[in-house]
Write a protein that holds these residues in place. Sequence first.
Motif, mmCIF file in Angstrom:
data_model
loop_
_atom_site.group_PDB
_atom_site.id
_atom_site.type_symbol
_atom_site.label_atom_id
_atom_site.label_comp_id
_atom_site.label_asym_id
_atom_site.label_seq_id
_atom_site.Cartn_x
_atom_site.Cartn_y
_atom_site.Cartn_z
ATOM 1 N N MET A 182 84.635 -25.198 92.604
ATOM 2 C CA MET A 182 84.992 -26.214 91.613
ATOM 3 C C MET A 182 86.315 -26.891 91.973
ATOM 4 S SD MET A 182 84.117 -24.383 87.995
ATOM 5 C CE MET A 182 82.448 -24.035 87.439
ATOM 6 N N LEU A 183 87.313 -26.104 92.346
ATOM 7 C CA LEU A 183 88.629 -26.661 92.663
ATOM 8 C C LEU A 183 88.554 -27.613 93.852
ATOM 9 C CD1 LEU A 183 90.824 -23.447 92.288
ATOM 10 C CD2 LEU A 183 90.692 -25.368 90.691
ATOM 11 N N LEU A 184 87.793 -27.248 94.873
ATOM 12 C CA LEU A 184 87.712 -28.070 96.075
ATOM 13 C C LEU A 184 86.940 -29.367 95.827
ATOM 14 C CD1 LEU A 184 87.132 -25.233 98.692
ATOM 15 C CD2 LEU A 184 89.212 -26.580 98.336
ATOM 16 N N ILE A 185 85.998 -29.330 94.908
ATOM 17 C CA ILE A 185 85.276 -30.562 94.547
ATOM 18 C C ILE A 185 86.123 -31.412 93.606
ATOM 19 C CG2 ILE A 185 83.253 -31.476 93.344
ATOM 20 C CD1 ILE A 185 81.678 -29.072 94.369
ATOM 21 N N GLU A 186 86.737 -30.758 92.627
ATOM 22 C CA GLU A 186 87.591 -31.478 91.674
ATOM 23 C C GLU A 186 88.749 -32.162 92.390
ATOM 24 O OE1 GLU A 186 88.933 -32.517 87.644
ATOM 25 O OE2 GLU A 186 87.042 -32.157 88.694
ATOM 26 N N ALA A 187 89.217 -31.579 93.478
ATOM 27 C CA ALA A 187 90.333 -32.153 94.231
ATOM 28 C C ALA A 187 90.013 -33.554 94.739
ATOM 29 C CB ALA A 187 90.688 -31.238 95.407
ATOM 30 N N ARG A 188 88.733 -33.861 94.897
ATOM 31 C CA ARG A 188 88.323 -35.152 95.460
ATOM 32 C C ARG A 188 87.997 -36.193 94.389
ATOM 33 N NH1 ARG A 188 84.817 -31.521 98.490
ATOM 34 N NH2 ARG A 188 82.955 -32.595 97.730
ATOM 35 N N ARG A 189 88.173 -35.815 93.118
ATOM 36 C CA ARG A 189 87.704 -36.689 92.031
ATOM 37 C C ARG A 189 88.324 -38.082 92.069
ATOM 38 N NH1 ARG A 189 89.629 -36.841 86.643
ATOM 39 N NH2 ARG A 189 90.542 -34.759 86.841
ATOM 40 N N ALA A 190 89.630 -38.170 92.319
ATOM 41 C CA ALA A 190 90.302 -39.477 92.286
ATOM 42 C C ALA A 190 89.781 -40.445 93.339
ATOM 43 C CB ALA A 190 91.810 -39.284 92.463
ATOM 44 N N ALA A 191 89.141 -39.905 94.381
ATOM 45 C CA ALA A 191 88.652 -40.762 95.471
ATOM 46 C C ALA A 191 87.151 -41.024 95.394
ATOM 47 C CB ALA A 191 88.990 -40.104 96.811
ATOM 48 N N ARG A 192 86.486 -40.505 94.358
ATOM 49 C CA ARG A 192 85.018 -40.546 94.342
ATOM 50 C C ARG A 192 84.433 -41.848 93.828
ATOM 51 N NH1 ARG A 192 82.039 -37.685 91.410
ATOM 52 N NH2 ARG A 192 80.305 -37.741 92.865
ATOM 53 N N VAL A 193 85.191 -42.615 93.071
ATOM 54 C CA VAL A 193 84.666 -43.862 92.506
ATOM 55 C C VAL A 193 85.633 -44.985 92.852
ATOM 56 C CG1 VAL A 193 83.959 -45.060 90.398
ATOM 57 C CG2 VAL A 193 83.554 -42.604 90.627
ATOM 58 N N SER A 194 85.103 -46.095 93.374
ATOM 59 C CA SER A 194 85.938 -47.224 93.769
ATOM 60 C C SER A 194 86.392 -48.008 92.548
ATOM 61 C CB SER A 194 85.155 -48.152 94.706
ATOM 62 O OG SER A 194 84.118 -48.810 93.978
ATOM 63 N N ALA A 231 93.904 -39.237 101.521
ATOM 64 C CA ALA A 231 95.257 -39.141 100.985
ATOM 65 C C ALA A 231 95.246 -39.087 99.463
ATOM 66 C CB ALA A 231 96.082 -40.338 101.452
ATOM 67 N N ALA A 232 94.126 -39.523 98.860
ATOM 68 C CA ALA A 232 94.014 -39.505 97.396
ATOM 69 C C ALA A 232 93.556 -38.147 96.880
ATOM 70 C CB ALA A 232 93.038 -40.593 96.929
ATOM 71 N N TRP A 233 93.183 -37.248 97.770
ATOM 72 C CA TRP A 233 92.747 -35.926 97.342
ATOM 73 C C TRP A 233 93.936 -35.134 96.801
ATOM 74 C CZ3 TRP A 233 89.152 -34.023 101.911
ATOM 75 C CH2 TRP A 233 87.992 -34.817 101.932
ATOM 76 N N ASN A 234 93.640 -34.217 95.893
ATOM 77 C CA ASN A 234 94.665 -33.386 95.272
ATOM 78 C C ASN A 234 94.968 -32.200 96.194
ATOM 79 O OD1 ASN A 234 95.985 -31.344 93.660
ATOM 80 N ND2 ASN A 234 95.369 -32.482 91.843
ATOM 81 N N SER A 235 96.101 -32.271 96.874
ATOM 82 C CA SER A 235 96.420 -31.249 97.877
ATOM 83 C C SER A 235 96.662 -29.878 97.255
ATOM 84 C CB SER A 235 97.650 -31.684 98.686
ATOM 85 O OG SER A 235 98.764 -31.891 97.836
ATOM 86 N N ALA A 236 97.184 -29.840 96.021
ATOM 87 C CA ALA A 236 97.449 -28.553 95.375
ATOM 88 C C ALA A 236 96.151 -27.823 95.068
ATOM 89 C CB ALA A 236 98.255 -28.774 94.092
ATOM 90 N N LEU A 237 95.159 -28.550 94.567
ATOM 91 C CA LEU A 237 93.870 -27.921 94.280
ATOM 92 C C LEU A 237 93.186 -27.473 95.569
ATOM 93 C CD1 LEU A 237 92.333 -30.165 91.442
ATOM 94 C CD2 LEU A 237 93.503 -27.955 91.238
ATOM 95 N N ILE A 238 93.310 -28.274 96.613
ATOM 96 C CA ILE A 238 92.715 -27.890 97.899
ATOM 97 C C ILE A 238 93.376 -26.613 98.427
ATOM 98 C CG2 ILE A 238 92.498 -28.557 100.327
ATOM 99 C CD1 ILE A 238 92.065 -31.435 99.369
ATOM 100 N N ALA A 239 94.676 -26.557 98.347
ATOM 101 C CA ALA A 239 95.388 -25.361 98.822
ATOM 102 C C ALA A 239 94.961 -24.132 98.031
ATOM 103 C CB ALA A 239 96.892 -25.574 98.708
ATOM 104 N N GLU A 240 94.821 -24.276 96.723
ATOM 105 C CA GLU A 240 94.397 -23.144 95.899
ATOM 106 C C GLU A 240 92.972 -22.729 96.241
ATOM 107 O OE1 GLU A 240 93.935 -21.776 91.197
ATOM 108 O OE2 GLU A 240 94.555 -23.836 91.686
ATOM 109 N N GLY A 241 92.093 -23.708 96.405
ATOM 110 C CA GLY A 241 90.702 -23.400 96.749
ATOM 111 C C GLY A 241 90.591 -22.699 98.086
ATOM 112 N N HIS A 242 91.333 -23.193 99.089
ATOM 113 C CA HIS A 242 91.321 -22.556 100.417
ATOM 114 C C HIS A 242 91.855 -21.126 100.337
ATOM 115 C CE1 HIS A 242 91.271 -26.546 102.910
ATOM 116 N NE2 HIS A 242 90.198 -26.361 102.163
#
Length: 409
Positions: free
Chosen positions: A236-248, A262-273
């Motif tokens: 969920m965190l790794l998918i949610e991290a991309r939310r801001a970039a999913r819709v133009s 660059a629009a991905w949420n790096s904090a959520l990605i780091a937590e997911g990883h």
Amino acid sequence: MKDVENAITLAHKEEWARVVATMARRFGDLDIAEEATSEAFAIAVERWPADGIPPNPGGWLTTTASREAIDLIRRESKRHGKHKEAMRIYDNDPHLPLGAIDDDRLRLIFTCCHPALVMENRVALTLRMVGGLTVDEIARAFLVQETTMRRRITRAKVKIKVAQIPFRMPSTDDLPERTSGVLAVLFLVFNEGYLPTGPNTDAVRDDLTTEAIRLARLIRNLMPEDGEVIGLLAMMLLIEARRAARVSSSGELVTIDEQVRAAWNSALIAEGHSLVRERLKTGVPPGRYQILAAINAVHTSAPESRDTDWSQVLALYNHMIRLDPSPIVALNRAIAIAEVDSPEVALATVDPLHAALNNYHAFHATRADLLRRLGLSLEAHEAYDRAIELSGNSAETAYLIRRRDQLAR
């Protein structure tokens, strides 16, 4: 007057699940719980403008719903025995202990996911009663007709009543046997938020994705060693991290290969990883959600789309399909096959799924893309048309229309 309307709206957002959970705990019936809670809010709409907002709106709603539940039971002669029990609980007995779970919504989800119910019916009922999804949205998630899903939910309710399945708060010992159903509920709620299927809905429903993540975090606190709980949260965190970039800005879906990373949420990605690495260190064979988390970790590890390690993605799907040989997994695996091998080989994997996935928009969208890459524009156009017809998400529909219209004629 406006203050009263705002108070009622706020109470509905904050108190609905808690009051339903309380009513269900006291009276042992989901239908009565929901109906009594609805009546309590209706009474609030009528009385609060005249009487003023009570000092404790939540307590007022709970008390009113309790009285409405008792009245409902009184009006149903077949529930005479329950009426006596309800009166005793309401008038004299102290509140039942909350058990192992402090969060009202999560407690109700665990309660609904009773192991006596068939898994599909268990999940469907919980999505309807607690998750707030419509029958049509649930049917889409299960790839069945709405009438079929409505019958499943009805059967689950009937079994609860006929078999007198105890509707009680789960103890700590109850949690493991109910967890798989609870995770399935959160997975589907998250998916509906990630790509809403209902008509006239937003392109992304962050209220659903955020709530699913919140509840997954709570379950992890309850069961910190459960690998599938950790896997679902990481996914969920790794998918949610991309939310801001999913819709133009124009409201069109942006696929992962075209997203601005660059629009991905790096904090959520780091937590997911971090969660994925945590599970890898255990050496325990991963389950379905852990594999999905690992796949998303591969995608979010690549600096650019062209850097994606598709061989690793395919290896993970090969493992996944042994655990879950479903048509959906086979379809997703085919996308990786197209990258590792060729679109032609992938199409040969996709076509046999037609009977199972003919009413699933992603099947036709995937097939359309493969046909496009093979230069088969006429066939690709037909597949895009079918995907557009079945798609329930406005942003995805806009994307599919653009891709179809770019085909060489």
